[in-house]
Design an enzyme around this catalytic site. Structure first.
Site, PDB file in Angstrom:
ATOM      1  N   LYS A   1       0.834  -1.193   0.000  1.00  0.00           N
ATOM      2  CA  LYS A   1       0.000   0.000   0.000  1.00  0.00           C
ATOM      3  C   LYS A   1       0.875   1.251   0.000  1.00  0.00           C
ATOM      4  O   LYS A   1       2.031   1.199   0.431  1.00  0.00           O
ATOM      5  CB  LYS A   1      -0.876   0.032   1.256  1.00  0.00           C
ATOM      6  CG  LYS A   1      -1.874  -1.102   1.420  1.00  0.00           C
ATOM      7  CD  LYS A   1      -2.595  -0.972   2.746  1.00  0.00           C
ATOM      8  CE  LYS A   1      -3.555  -2.117   2.995  1.00  0.00           C
ATOM      9  NZ  LYS A   1      -4.764  -2.020   2.160  1.00  0.00           N
TER      10      LYS A   1
ATOM     11  N   ARG B   1      -9.672 -12.143   2.655  1.00  0.00           N
ATOM     12  CA  ARG B   1     -10.548 -13.225   2.197  1.00  0.00           C
ATOM     13  C   ARG B   1      -9.855 -14.584   2.279  1.00  0.00           C
ATOM     14  O   ARG B   1     -10.517 -15.614   2.416  1.00  0.00           O
ATOM     15  CB  ARG B   1     -11.034 -12.930   0.780  1.00  0.00           C
ATOM     16  CG  ARG B   1      -9.962 -12.871  -0.278  1.00  0.00           C
ATOM     17  CD  ARG B   1     -10.396 -12.102  -1.515  1.00  0.00           C
ATOM     18  NE  ARG B   1     -10.518 -10.682  -1.233  1.00  0.00           N
ATOM     19  CZ  ARG B   1     -10.945  -9.792  -2.120  1.00  0.00           C
ATOM     20  NH1 ARG B   1     -11.301 -10.178  -3.347  1.00  0.00           N
ATOM     21  NH2 ARG B   1     -11.027  -8.517  -1.796  1.00  0.00           N
TER      22      ARG B   1
END
Length: 469
Positions: A249, A323
């Site tokens: 990020k 996930r």
């Protein structure tokens, strides 16, 4: 957490009087009535009029608006009241005769929610004396006790989420859960460490946590009261810090990633509170904990991961890590725990805030009754959610040429596709599952309403309302 006491006589401190949207002021004198009459928008839920009264008793009066007089209106009034006095100043609320017990619950929750401050911050938690005056205290004792448990659980979830990641690694978080469970009879807790995770095949969790110097954990926290006939499994994403991994990020995207375990904090706090309230429902919280870090041992874009259920996932974006850990936990829950209902909470996608803004979670479920029950619980609790679709034709976005599925398609509908990915691991429990993408409402930029700047503890209140219904 400070106490709120029910009393039958006036007490020292700032006096709070309630006004409803129709303009009716409960209690007070001619002076307060005139202030209320001339105020702009009197009685609006959450509005507060402050009247100093030097050299008189009480020395200050706050007129707090309760709007329609429902639980939400009283919760807003509680927030406004506590924010109207300096830290440490006593607050005395005069309850109108015949006010509903749920209104008192809302009032107390609002006071506690708005008073929260992170325990390790410079602005420490408020220490204040709060009293509620009524001629029938026994009528409200139960509501006040429930509000206290709910608020304490919300404070705990906020504390865990606000904790800096320099402290909050997977081992630390697991230790906090063990410590909290030890103080409550009837709770059991199991912590799987890396060796056991490898032996049992939790490939997604091991991959995501593989780049960190602090290895992953899987915590299983269980409340199983005698005679319980329903089993609800709560799964919470527990990424204690998210760099994005090798798909790193930027600074702005990374600086608040200590909050990426907000779902885990919520399911843990709700399960502990279920024990505190003695709820007659079996609850199991599954908490996959990992730090998604950058190193030579970090998993790579393009890797194929074998999940707990034996299926494979191609991952082309290591920043879609949540996930993967949830998939392991969901597969395990369905195969080993025989749940009646499976709920997962996760700070899963930035697409949640793009679609629904900063205060609303995305709800996904194929079960209309379950979705309606969660929406109802959220409304009662003051936590907004909006149901989004699970279109079958979007499943093609998960196609992979080299694995059973793809973890992070580059096409749109990011929150929807993430939910469809999780659905792959539900087996025959798809119809009894709901997913809450609560990334956006997990954090507040400022003190506002019943939120304080920082972690919100989103989901704790909704889960407790749902479990209690």
């Amino acid at each position: 957490m400070f106490a709120i006491r029910l009393v039958t006589t006036p007490q020292p401190g700032t006096c709070v009087l309630a006004a409803d949207a129709s303009g009716v002021l409960a209690g007070g004198d001619d002076e307060t009535a005139e202030l209320h009459r001339t105020a702009e928008d009197p009685g609006r839920a959450g509005a507060a009029q402050v009247m100093p009264r030097p050299l008189r008793t009480p020395a200050k009066v706050v007129i707090a608006g309760v709007g329609a007089g429902d639980e939400a209106g009283w919760r807003a009034a509680g927030c406004a009241a506590i924010r109207s006095v300096p830290a440490g100043e006593a607050l005395h609320v005069v309850l109108p005769e015949g006010v509903a017990p749920e209104a008192v619950r809302g009032l107390a929750e609002g006071i506690w929610f708005a008073a929260y401050r992170f325990r390790d911050a410079v602005d420490s938690p408020r220490s204040v004396e709060v009293t509620l005056q009524t001629s029938t205290p026994d009528a409200y004792a139960g509501s006040l006790a429930t509000a206290r448990v709910t608020a304490a659980a919300t404070w705990l979830a906020r504390d865990l989420t606000n904790m800096p990641s320099s402290v909050k690694n997977p081992a630390w978080f697991a230790g906090q859960i063990v410590g909290e469970a030890a103080t409550r009879p009837g709770l059991t807790v199991t912590v799987r460490e890396p060796e056991q995770l490898r032996a049992e095949g939790f490939g997604g969790l091991l991959a995501v946590g593989g780049g960190s110097a602090t290895p992953p954990r899987l915590v299983e926290l269980s409340w199983q009261p005698e005679g319980a006939t329903r089993h609800v499994v709560l799964v919470g994403k527990g990424i204690t810090f998210d760099t994005g991994g090798l798909s790193i990020k930027n600074r702005d995207g990374m600086k608040l990633m200590k909050k990426d375990m907000g779902g885990a904090a919520a399911v843990v706090a709700a399960t502990l509170a279920a024990a505190d309230l003695g709820l007659p429902v079996r609850v199991t919280a599954l908490v996959p904990l990992a730090e998604n870090a950058v190193s030579g041992s970090a998993y790579r874009p393009g890797d194929v991961i074998t999940q707990w259920d034996g299926s494979t996932t191609e991952t082309t974006n290591s920043d879609a890590e949540g996930r993967l850990v949830l998939a392991d936990a969901l597969g395990y829950a369905v195969a080993r725990l025989s749940p009646d209902v499976v709920l997962d909470l996760a700070t899963l996608t930035g697409a949640n805030s793009v679609a629904l803004g900063k205060r609303t979670a995305a709800l996904y479920s194929h079960d209309d009754d379950l979705a309606a029950a969660l929406e109802s619980a959220g409304r009662a609790a003051g936590e907004r959610m909006w149901r989004l679709p699970l279109p079958d034709d979007y499943v093609e976005y998960l196609h992979s040429d080299i694995a059973d599925r793809h973890s992070s398609p580059t096409r749109g509908a990011g929150s929807v596709v993430a939910a469809l990915f999780l659905r792959e691991f539900l087996g025959d429990k798809v119809g009894s599952w709901a997913h809450l993408d609560m990334s956006a409402p997990s954090w507040a930029e400022k003190h506002e309403d019943d939120l304080t700047q920082g972690a919100t503890g989103w989901g704790v209140r909704t889960l407790l309302r749902y479990l209690t219904a």
